[in-house]
Design an enzyme around this catalytic site. Structure first.
Site, PDB file in Angstrom:
ATOM      1  CG  ASP A 183     -71.825  16.669  -7.614  1.00 52.85           C
ATOM      2  OD1 ASP A 183     -71.549  15.557  -7.160  1.00 52.85           O
ATOM      3  OD2 ASP A 183     -71.938  17.710  -6.919  1.00 52.85           O
ATOM      4  CD  GLU A 267     -71.739  11.551  -7.026  1.00 61.85           C
ATOM      5  OE1 GLU A 267     -70.752  11.229  -6.339  1.00 61.85           O
ATOM      6  OE2 GLU A 267     -72.442  12.535  -6.777  1.00 61.85           O
ATOM      7  CG  ASP A 354     -71.242  21.199  -5.800  1.00 67.19           C
ATOM      8  OD1 ASP A 354     -70.738  20.330  -5.053  1.00 67.19           O
ATOM      9  OD2 ASP A 354     -72.061  22.049  -5.393  1.00 67.19           O
TER      10      ASP A 354
END
Length: 392
Positions: A183, A267, A354
């Site tokens: 992340d 992501e 996170d």
């Protein structure tokens, strides 16, 4: 596989003048060819790179004799580069800053560079031989061993560099190593599903005061004066120093992750949209998240691993990685994730926001490639995921 090694050059003042002349010749030929292309096109003709090159060579000795003072690649390669630029434009592959037709190059705002074919230079021990110039000192030797396909000399701030392209074998080892989810963000540059975190160094923010002072001195100098040129070079050196420190962190982080993990979930961020936020645009630019993800994808593939991109609309931050409960009203200021599901093992145990997101990214990435069916129910732990991946 083509890989490039960028090496800093240490030329003398005469050699630096030669580099500037070669870069100026390359820029002049590009602009001449582009202007002639547009002129012939508007006249109803069908210009091609080969026709333009033949036309230039016929008039070169009479009108442009100074182009013979440097390597021939400085006047030959721009035609090939222009052909590639128009081909990319017609195929619709030019995006971002390069969107639209090829543009003319400027001496002030453009980047000075010229190309060298593999038969136009020779590598020695910490040195480089260039036609009509001789040996030039290099800061280090070439790291890769393979067939040299070409090189390009460029100038950044006050320094000259050469980027040497080498053809390497395509044999890539197949990695059977643990999986990890990552992340990325602004508070922490990267948070791994293993619990590790890498802080965002914010190099631009820490150097912003010096940069503003240097820009003020630059704009107070008289245009065209030597003092203005000195101030401009100082601003360029500051920007280059910031870039070097940022690239050092990104390369070390991406190399470590590519060496340690075989499957990496990331992501698919809308970086272009994030940069439109006027409150956070400078912070996102300073973090260089897109460059980090691009480096990671490139290096993992070279090491035989796999990068799995999770959709940008996947709510990795709002979901509990253990039970799947979703926090609908979560705000950006909420830095701790607390699951409200009473049957969840993490109920009443605050989690790092996170870290929880990185675990969700890992599970979703493995679900997308069909490695773990139990990820859908959210019952697997990080250790179970890695052991299951290793056994496959």
């Amino acid at each position: 596989m083509i890989r490039a090694h960028k090496i800093r050059l240490n030329p003398t003042s005469e050699q630096a003048n030669y580099f500037a002349m070669a870069a100026g010749t390359s820029r002049f030929v590009w602009n001449w060819a582009l202007a002639e292309w547009y002129r012939q096109y508007e006249a109803g003709e069908k210009p091609t790179v080969l026709k333009l090159k033949k036309q230039f060579n016929e008039m070169r000795r009479e009108h442009f004799p100074w182009t013979w003072e440097v390597t021939k690649n400085a006047s030959d390669q721009p035609f090939l580069d222009l052909g590639k630029a128009f081909a990319a434009f017609f195929e619709g592959k030019r995006h971002g800053k390069k969107k639209g037709r090829p543009q003319f190059k400027s001496k002030k705002s453009g980047k000075a560079s010229f190309y060298l074919a593999n038969d136009q230079f020779e590598l020695g021990d910490h040195r480089l031989w260039i036609p009509k110039l001789g040996w030039v000192n290099m800061a280090e030797n070439l790291r890769f061993k393979g067939k040299v396909t070409g090189a390009r000399v460029t100038r950044t701030a006050d320094w000259w560099f050469i980027s040497i392209a080498v053809a390497l074998p395509d044999d890539v080892p197949v990695k059977r190593e643990p999986a990890v989810g990552i992340d990325v963000g602004l508070n922490r540059l990267a948070t791994l599903s293993t619990g590790e975190g890498y802080e965002n160094q914010e190099f631009l923010k820490t150097t912003l005061k010096k940069l503003r002072q240097a820009n003020k001195r630059l704009h107070r100098r008289v245009k065209g004066s030597k003092n203005r040129e000195k101030a401009r070079r100082k601003v360029a050196r500051l920007h280059y120093r910031i870039t070097c420190m940022r690239d050092d962190v990104l390369h070390k982080l991406s190399t470590r992750l590519a060496d340690c993990y075989g499957i990496i979930g990331i992501e698919n961020l809308n970086i272009k949209g994030l940069l439109k936020n006027r409150h956070l645009s400078r912070s996102f630019s300073d973090a260089a998240l897109r460059k980090l993800l691009n480096l990671l994808a490139s290096k993992v593939e070279q090491c035989g691993g796999q990068v799995v991109s999770v959709g940008r609309f996947f709510p990795s931050t709002q979901i509990c990685h253990s039970c799947g409960w979703k926090w609908e009203g979560m705000e950006l200021s909420d830095r701790v994730f607390l699951c409200q599901n009473p049957v969840c093992g993490y109920h009443q145990f605050p989690q790092d926001r996170d870290h929880n997101a990185s675990l969700n990214i890992l599970y979703e990435a493995l679900r997308l490639i069909g490695l773990l069916d139990q990820v859908v129910s959210g019952t697997g732990s990080d250790a179970d995921v890695n052991s299951a991946v290793d056994s496959m």
